[in-house]
Design a protein around this motif. Structure first.
Motif, short mmCIF file in Angstrom:
data_model
loop_
_atom_site.label_atom_id
_atom_site.label_comp_id
_atom_site.label_asym_id
_atom_site.label_seq_id
_atom_site.Cartn_x
_atom_site.Cartn_y
_atom_site.Cartn_z
N ALA A 292 0.03 -0.76 -11.11
CA ALA A 292 0.55 0.51 -10.60
C ALA A 292 1.85 0.91 -11.30
O ALA A 292 2.06 2.09 -11.61
CB ALA A 292 0.77 0.42 -9.10
N ASP B 111 0.83 -1.21 0.00
CA ASP B 111 0.00 0.00 0.00
C ASP B 111 0.87 1.26 0.00
O ASP B 111 0.59 2.22 -0.73
CB ASP B 111 -0.93 0.02 1.22
N ARG C 94 -1.72 -6.12 -8.57
CA ARG C 94 -1.87 -4.72 -8.18
C ARG C 94 -0.58 -3.95 -8.47
O ARG C 94 -0.61 -2.81 -8.97
CB ARG C 94 -2.20 -4.60 -6.69
N GLN D 82 1.05 2.32 -14.76
CA GLN D 82 0.53 3.68 -14.66
C GLN D 82 1.64 4.67 -14.33
O GLN D 82 1.70 5.77 -14.91
CB GLN D 82 -0.56 3.74 -13.61
N ALA D 83 2.55 4.28 -13.42
CA ALA D 83 3.63 5.18 -13.02
C ALA D 83 4.60 5.42 -14.17
O ALA D 83 5.13 6.54 -14.32
CB ALA D 83 4.38 4.61 -11.82
N ARG E 36 3.56 8.28 -16.17
CA ARG E 36 3.64 9.62 -15.56
C ARG E 36 5.07 10.11 -15.39
O ARG E 36 5.36 11.28 -15.61
CB ARG E 36 2.95 9.62 -14.19
N LEU F 113 2.50 1.70 -3.46
CA LEU F 113 1.56 2.18 -4.48
C LEU F 113 1.25 3.66 -4.28
O LEU F 113 1.10 4.41 -5.26
CB LEU F 113 0.27 1.36 -4.43
N GLU F 114 1.18 4.10 -3.05
CA GLU F 114 0.98 5.52 -2.78
C GLU F 114 2.17 6.33 -3.28
O GLU F 114 2.01 7.40 -3.88
CB GLU F 114 0.76 5.75 -1.28
N TRP F 115 3.37 5.83 -3.03
CA TRP F 115 4.59 6.51 -3.48
C TRP F 115 4.65 6.57 -5.01
O TRP F 115 4.95 7.61 -5.60
CB TRP F 115 5.80 5.77 -2.92
N LEU F 116 4.32 5.47 -5.67
CA LEU F 116 4.30 5.45 -7.13
C LEU F 116 3.27 6.43 -7.68
O LEU F 116 3.50 7.08 -8.70
CB LEU F 116 3.99 4.04 -7.63
N GLY F 117 2.15 6.54 -6.99
CA GLY F 117 1.10 7.44 -7.45
C GLY F 117 1.49 8.90 -7.41
O GLY F 117 0.88 9.73 -8.09
N ALA F 118 2.51 9.24 -6.63
CA ALA F 118 2.94 10.63 -6.51
C ALA F 118 4.00 11.01 -7.53
O ALA F 118 4.39 12.18 -7.62
CB ALA F 118 3.47 10.89 -5.10
#
Length: 372
Positions: free
Chosen positions: A298, A264, A294, A301-302, A305, A267-272
């Motif tokens: 992720a 978790d 999952r 997606q990363a 970005r 995934l939060e770190w990758l999302g940033a």
């Protein structure tokens, strides 16, 4: 008061061959843009000169177009630019600098120091004592001559050199291109502008490495800076301010995945991550199949970005749970294959076994969904 902008290690023409071609192009382009930012900063702070302490170019063989682009990037600051060759662009008998001269690419406000002789900038009443490299490696201190160099009374004495300060940079203690630790003191320098180390680093009150203005590696060493140097008078300690110049953030991260909360957090770190991030991610630990799915989503997606996301999963294992295997209906021979691949993850071909396990699980999952 005299103001100087100190920079170094532009490495123009660096190929970034370890990256995907589209990523490498943008990272190379960022180095030209960094020089344009330096020119803007020099104008903004109304400096009396820009000092470039070597390795302007990454290699002697850069294209003619690259030469012209680089020197055109200096146009944003009409004052004096003072450059010396470093180890990557040493002033050989036939060098990138000689080629630039033949191409008439050098602007009129550029002072290119190819020989160890004083450069007097009379408008600022300062003398630059340069130590240009005339070969890639030398084992003598080319700044020795600073000590006895005569300069006009009342003029600021500024050293400009490229190499390794002895006893300071641990990785380079025994490297070529040495510079004495006490050179600024022995040569009565008001400031010693250094290049070669790619991060901003204070050696003493009068001696600094500026680092590269645009980061080019994952080492965390305060890259992406230039130094604003303010000198009130000869003999007065200078004031040095670090100015941000870099665009891309090079980040190296190691994550161990053991429990659900580890994933978790990852995934939060990758999302940033965003378009200015250049990332090397090392993953270790173990995941079940659901968690692996999952993670793969992720990461995809990363990658869309970030400017670049390189992932090392050599030390990451797949550990299917009983529920995973039941869901895949992996019995009989297929179940035996899965067990064998799980065991092989601990061997020399562990990464291959893990990828094969993930692929097999994906195929079984697709078959199960089609039957449903």
């Amino acid at each position: 008061m005299i103001r100087l902008l100190h920079t170094a290690d532009w490495q123009i023409g660096k190929p970034f061959g370890q990256f995907e071609p589209d990523e490498a192009v943008l990272l190379s382009e960022a180095r030209f843009l960094a020089v344009e930012r330096l020119a803007m900063l020099a104008t903004e702070h109304q400096v009396d000169a820009v000092l470039v302490a070597g390795d302007v170019f990454d290699a002697q063989t850069v294209a003619d177009k690259t030469l012209h682009r680089l020197f055109n990037a200096l146009a944003g600051f009409p004052g004096p630019w003072v450059m010396i060759p470093g180890n990557h662009d040493a002033a050989l008998a036939e060098s990138v600098w000689r080629r630039a001269e033949r191409l008439d690419a050098l602007p009129a406000n550029l002072h290119l120091c190819l020989r160890p002789e004083p450069l007097h900038l009379e408008a600022a009443n300062l003398v630059v004592l340069p130590a240009p490299l005339t070969q890639r490696h030398t084992y003598q201190d080319l700044t020795d001559w600073f000590d006895l160099a005569a300069t006009p009374e009342g003029a600021l004495r500024i050293g400009l050199a490229h190499g390794s300060v002895e006893g300071i940079l641990i990785e380079a203690i025994d490297s070529p291109n040495p510079i004495a630790l006490d050179r600024a003191d022995k040569a009565r320098l008001d400031y010693l502008a250094l290049g070669d180390w790619h991060g901003a680093k204070r050696i003493d009150a009068r001696s600094w490495y500026a680092g590269t203005p645009e980061p080019d590696r994952f080492k965390a060493n305060d890259a992406g800076r230039a130094l604003l140097v303010e000198l009130d008078a000869p003999g007065i300690e200078p004031r040095v301010t670090q100015l941000e110049t870099g665009r891309y953030r090079w980040r190296q991260e190691t994550r161990t995945l053991r429990v659900a909360s580890d994933l978790d957090a990852l995934l939060e770190w990758l999302g940033a991550l965003g378009g200015d991030d250049v990332v090397a991610l090392i993953l270790e630990g173990s995941l079940d199949l659901a968690a692996h799915r999952r993670l793969e989503i992720a990461l995809g997606q990363a990658r869309g970005r970030a400017r670049s996301l390189r992932v090392d999963t050599q030390a990451l294992r797949l550990e299917p749970t009983v529920e995973d295997l039941d869901a895949l209906a992996a019995d009989g021979y297929v179940g035996e294959v899965i067990d064998e691949l799980r065991e092989q993850q601990g061997g020399s071909d562990g990464a291959v076994a893990r990828d094969a396990l993930a692929l097999l699980a994906g195929l079984l999952d697709e078959r199960r969904e089609k039957r449903a």
